[in-house]
Design an enzyme around this catalytic site. Sequence first.
Site, mmCIF file in Angstrom:
data_model
loop_
_atom_site.group_PDB
_atom_site.id
_atom_site.type_symbol
_atom_site.label_atom_id
_atom_site.label_comp_id
_atom_site.label_asym_id
_atom_site.label_seq_id
_atom_site.Cartn_x
_atom_site.Cartn_y
_atom_site.Cartn_z
ATOM 1 N N ASP A 16 -28.544 -39.014 -2.275
ATOM 2 C CA ASP A 16 -28.869 -37.582 -2.374
ATOM 3 C C ASP A 16 -30.042 -37.356 -3.336
ATOM 4 O OD1 ASP A 16 -28.601 -34.909 -1.852
ATOM 5 O OD2 ASP A 16 -26.939 -34.591 -3.243
ATOM 6 N N ASN A 64 -25.566 -31.623 8.030
ATOM 7 C CA ASN A 64 -27.028 -31.592 7.858
ATOM 8 C C ASN A 64 -27.768 -31.012 9.076
ATOM 9 O OD1 ASN A 64 -27.093 -34.649 5.878
ATOM 10 N ND2 ASN A 64 -27.144 -32.522 5.185
HETATM 11 C C1 IPE Z 1 -24.788 -35.385 1.514
HETATM 12 O O1 IPE Z 1 -25.861 -34.762 0.900
HETATM 13 C C2 IPE Z 1 -25.202 -35.953 2.823
HETATM 14 C C3 IPE Z 1 -26.136 -37.070 2.757
HETATM 15 C C4 IPE Z 1 -26.563 -37.661 1.684
HETATM 16 C C5 IPE Z 1 -26.585 -37.571 4.025
HETATM 17 P P1 IPE Z 1 -26.101 -33.194 1.055
HETATM 18 O O2 IPE Z 1 -27.298 -32.876 0.226
HETATM 19 O O3 IPE Z 1 -26.157 -32.808 2.469
HETATM 20 O O4 IPE Z 1 -24.777 -32.586 0.410
HETATM 21 P P2 IPE Z 1 -24.496 -31.171 -0.247
HETATM 22 O O5 IPE Z 1 -24.960 -30.126 0.726
HETATM 23 O O6 IPE Z 1 -25.268 -31.115 -1.531
HETATM 24 O O7 IPE Z 1 -23.029 -31.164 -0.499
HETATM 25 C C1 IPE Z 2 -30.383 -36.532 0.761
HETATM 26 O O1 IPE Z 2 -31.371 -35.786 0.125
HETATM 27 C C2 IPE Z 2 -30.737 -36.957 2.149
HETATM 28 C C3 IPE Z 2 -30.087 -36.185 3.208
HETATM 29 C C4 IPE Z 2 -29.120 -35.346 3.072
HETATM 30 C C5 IPE Z 2 -30.598 -36.369 4.542
HETATM 31 P P1 IPE Z 2 -31.428 -34.212 0.276
HETATM 32 O O2 IPE Z 2 -32.294 -33.878 1.413
HETATM 33 O O3 IPE Z 2 -30.065 -33.621 0.325
HETATM 34 O O4 IPE Z 2 -32.130 -33.809 -1.084
HETATM 35 P P2 IPE Z 2 -31.748 -32.611 -2.027
HETATM 36 O O5 IPE Z 2 -30.308 -32.735 -2.355
HETATM 37 O O6 IPE Z 2 -32.048 -31.359 -1.287
HETATM 38 O O7 IPE Z 2 -32.617 -32.792 -3.224
HETATM 39 MG MG MG Z 3 -28.766 -32.992 -1.071
#
Ligand code: IPE
Ligand code: IPE
Ligand code: MG
Length: 236
Positions: A16, A64
């Site tokens: 993340d 997502n």
């Molecule tokens: C969790 O991250 C999913 C992945 C890393 C693929 P998110 O960024 O989607 O999670 P939330 O929304 O902060 O819980």
């Molecule tokens: C994690 O990074 C990757 C996926 C969920 C695909 P994020 O895209 O959630 O990055 P942040 O949390 O918005 O910084």
């Molecule tokens: Mg994230």
Amino acid sequence: MNIDTTNLKHIAFIMDGNGRWAKLRNKPRYFGHKKGVSNVLKIMRECYKLNIKNVSFFCFSTENWNRPQKEIDHLFDYLEDFFNKNIKEMMEKDIKLVVSGNILKLRKSSQDVVNKCLDLTKNNKTMIFNVCLNYGGRDDIIFGIKNLFKEIKENDFDLKDLNEETFKRYLYTKDMPDVDLLIRTSGEERISNFMLYQLAYAELIFTKTYWPDFDVNQLHECIDIFNSRTRRFGKI
Ligand code: IPE
Ligand code: IPE
Ligand code: MG
């Protein structure tokens, strides 16, 4: 540094912070995903070197899909690229790809490259590299129940034989042991619907680092922390 991974059969990452990593650099979010996907390779290689047999990466969740389509498209561009570029290395290293999640919801080009890699690597034995795409822990459990019903109908599965161990056979992670260590980067301290069944007794580590900056040294530090913990599994 000598890293002991004897008790680490399965390590999982919630990768993340890609978006915030990019924002910090005044770049579009997809720039972070590009760096994030390439970091999967670095960390996967290190886990391989450390002889960890099962490695999971949460790359795209069932939730997502609620992101802007353009961001999703970019991410899958990078993922397709990743599989195309690294299939050779996976074969050389004898790594078996597993994809957890319903890939039928992915665009056709992603399904194609994933299916190709699944097929090519299916007999590999040295490590399982589990990429979670369109994955949700709740969806995994429903998937498991559906598989189980099919087995009951088609193969006379006796419900007497259903228990916490045998149920695992029906999940996306059927060939993998429970997660020993879960690492989530970016400072968020939640599971976000990841591997609800498999994480039951995992050790959890949350680091503030954004995923694109999470490096081999930090991985070693996390494993050290894991090794220093006492896992009681309910005993005294
Ligand atoms: C969790 O991250 C999913 C992945 C890393 C693929 P998110 O960024 O989607 O999670 P939330 O929304 O902060 O819980
Ligand atoms: C994690 O990074 C990757 C996926 C969920 C695909 P994020 O895209 O959630 O990055 P942040 O949390 O918005 O910084
Ligand atoms: Mg994230």
